[in-house]
Design a protein around this motif. Structure first.
Motif, mmCIF file in Angstrom:
data_model
loop_
_atom_site.group_PDB
_atom_site.id
_atom_site.type_symbol
_atom_site.label_atom_id
_atom_site.label_comp_id
_atom_site.label_asym_id
_atom_site.label_seq_id
_atom_site.Cartn_x
_atom_site.Cartn_y
_atom_site.Cartn_z
ATOM 1 N N THR A 22 7.803 14.186 -10.257
ATOM 2 C CA THR A 22 6.441 13.760 -10.807
ATOM 3 C C THR A 22 5.851 12.684 -10.082
ATOM 4 O O THR A 22 6.713 11.995 -9.083
ATOM 5 C CB THR A 22 6.849 13.233 -12.254
ATOM 6 N N ALA A 23 4.757 12.288 -10.196
ATOM 7 C CA ALA A 23 4.047 11.229 -9.521
ATOM 8 C C ALA A 23 4.797 10.077 -9.862
ATOM 9 O O ALA A 23 4.838 9.110 -9.057
ATOM 10 C CB ALA A 23 2.710 11.141 -10.113
ATOM 11 N N GLN A 24 5.419 9.903 -11.236
ATOM 12 C CA GLN A 24 6.138 8.474 -11.670
ATOM 13 C C GLN A 24 7.259 8.443 -10.584
ATOM 14 O O GLN A 24 7.636 7.293 -10.106
ATOM 15 C CB GLN A 24 6.371 8.495 -12.950
ATOM 16 N N LEU A 56 1.153 10.362 -2.522
ATOM 17 C CA LEU A 56 0.566 9.024 -2.733
ATOM 18 C C LEU A 56 -0.885 8.904 -2.483
ATOM 19 O O LEU A 56 -1.228 9.339 -1.631
ATOM 20 C CB LEU A 56 1.496 7.958 -2.179
ATOM 21 N N ALA A 57 -1.575 8.364 -3.553
ATOM 22 C CA ALA A 57 -3.015 8.265 -3.063
ATOM 23 C C ALA A 57 -3.657 6.760 -3.289
ATOM 24 O O ALA A 57 -4.553 6.538 -2.832
ATOM 25 C CB ALA A 57 -3.590 9.318 -4.130
ATOM 26 N N SER A 58 -3.055 6.242 -4.298
ATOM 27 C CA SER A 58 -3.883 4.765 -4.614
ATOM 28 C C SER A 58 -2.745 3.716 -4.227
ATOM 29 O O SER A 58 -1.821 3.236 -4.914
ATOM 30 C CB SER A 58 -4.021 4.524 -5.919
ATOM 31 N N PRO A 59 -2.989 3.220 -2.868
ATOM 32 C CA PRO A 59 -1.849 2.234 -2.330
ATOM 33 C C PRO A 59 -1.882 0.911 -2.884
ATOM 34 O O PRO A 59 -0.566 0.386 -2.780
ATOM 35 C CB PRO A 59 -2.309 2.231 -0.695
ATOM 36 N N PHE A 60 -2.867 0.362 -3.521
ATOM 37 C CA PHE A 60 -2.797 -0.958 -3.762
ATOM 38 C C PHE A 60 -1.958 -1.343 -4.795
ATOM 39 O O PHE A 60 -1.131 -2.367 -4.819
ATOM 40 C CB PHE A 60 -4.005 -1.660 -3.956
ATOM 41 N N PRO A 61 -1.843 -0.785 -5.728
ATOM 42 C CA PRO A 61 -0.926 -1.188 -7.019
ATOM 43 C C PRO A 61 0.426 -0.880 -6.510
ATOM 44 O O PRO A 61 1.231 -1.739 -6.714
ATOM 45 C CB PRO A 61 -1.163 -0.048 -8.103
#
Length: 339
Positions: A22-24, A56-61
């Motif tokens: 999963t993404a998590q 992975l797509a949103s790196p900053f978090p």
């Protein structure tokens, strides 16, 4: 002394053998791998950014979470596709991640690579102006981003709120971040342009040109041209250069089943209409890998090596293999563990 970190694409998929379903899982395991990499004495945790894909797509978090769990390693991207980015929103997020990490952010950006979505950046609200290409748009976004993290005024204050009208910079600001921006370059000409923009050079296992020479030699020429242009520009600081490699030590029969059947040669193919050269993977017994990597012309020239990891095999698997590399392979290229 070389810097060595891992580079994860963060794939996830619920298929047989996957430890990242999963993404998590992908996000949390990337954090755990970064923690273990710092324990091993390695130098960095980098993530790839792709949109409209199970990775992975949103790196900053994610990078902020890694920063909060570590204290020494560099955190970074390899690379963010600037076609998709609002430059000023990105400047806010990057500065926040850099402040959380106490100045450890090494941000790789570029025009980006082919994505699953056709003109996906348009779905994010960005369309190249008439007469301009998507590559032009990416460079414009990057120019605005660099100005914003440099503290340029990008909006005017409202006199009703401030008593006067003055330029306002994006907040927060993180001093020094501008010197830690890298451009992902696929050609020798782009490497020269990167030096002209006073950005560090990030080069991967793909070059979107081919001259008939081996990949490492072509990449070494790219690095040489970058450094020559940097010197000609008269920039005062020393630039950084990274290359990435897929390196798999064969430690047991499981490794041989997964990776034993591989090619020792570069590959040549078409990407976005360009004849492109793909670098080979390094797969073999640790002693042989040490000898091969030490002979790689571009690895010798770069100050930073990013090792792409098969993240879907899980944290434990990758930690075992990275540990083997630290003990038996990486010292051959001038790397020493950090403490």
């Amino acid at each position: 002394m070389k810097n060595v970190g891992f580079l994860s694409f963060g794939h996830w998929q619920a298929v047989p053998g996957s430890q990242v379903r999963t993404a998590q899982h992908a996000l949390l395991q990337t954090i755990e791998l970064a923690v273990e990499v710092e324990r091993l004495g390695l130098d960095g945790a980098y993530v790839r950014v792709h949109h409209f894909a199970r990775q992975l797509a949103s790196p900053f978090p994610l990078l902020s979470a890694i920063a909060a769990r570590t204290s020494r390693i560099e955190i970074g991207t390899g690379v963010i596709d600037m076609r998709y980015e609002n430059p000023f929103a990105m400047a806010e997020q990057a500065a926040a991640a850099d402040l959380i990490s106490a100045g450890r952010l090494q941000l790789g950006v570029s025009r980006g690579s082919p994505e699953n979505a056709q003109r996906g950046y348009e779905s994010f609200g960005f369309v190249p102006p008439e007469g301009k290409t998507e590559a032009d748009m990416a460079r414009t976004h990057n120019e605005l981003f660099l100005a914003a993290i440099d503290g340029a005024g990008v909006a005017l204050s409202d006199p009703k709120m401030t008593g006067q009208q003055v330029p306002l910079a994006v907040q927060p600001q993180s001093p020094g971040l501008r010197e830690r921006i890298w451009w992902g370059s696929g050609t020798r000409a782009t490497a020269e342009w990167t030096a002209g923009q006073q950005m560090n050079l990030m080069s991967s296992t793909l070059l979107t040109e081919d001259t008939g020479v081996a990949f490492d030699q072509l990449q070494a020429e790219q690095i040489a041209r970058f450094r020559e242009t940097w010197a000609e520009e008269g920039w005062e600081r020393e630039p950084r250069v990274s290359v990435s490699r897929s390196i798999i030590p064969l430690l047991d029969d499981t490794d041989r089943a997964y990776f034993g059947d591989r090619s020792d040669a570069d590959q040549v193919g078409m990407i976005d209409g360009f004849v492109s050269r793909f670098g080979k993977s390094y797969v073999g017994e640790p002693a042989a890998l040490a000898e091969e990597l030490a002979a790689d012309a571009a690895v010798r020239e770069a100050d930073t090596l990013l090792i792409t990891v098969p993240n879907m095999l899980g944290v434990d698997y990758n930690v075992e293999h990275l540990a083997a590399l630290t003990e038996e392979v990486l010292p051959a290229i001038g790397w020493e563990p950090r403490v």
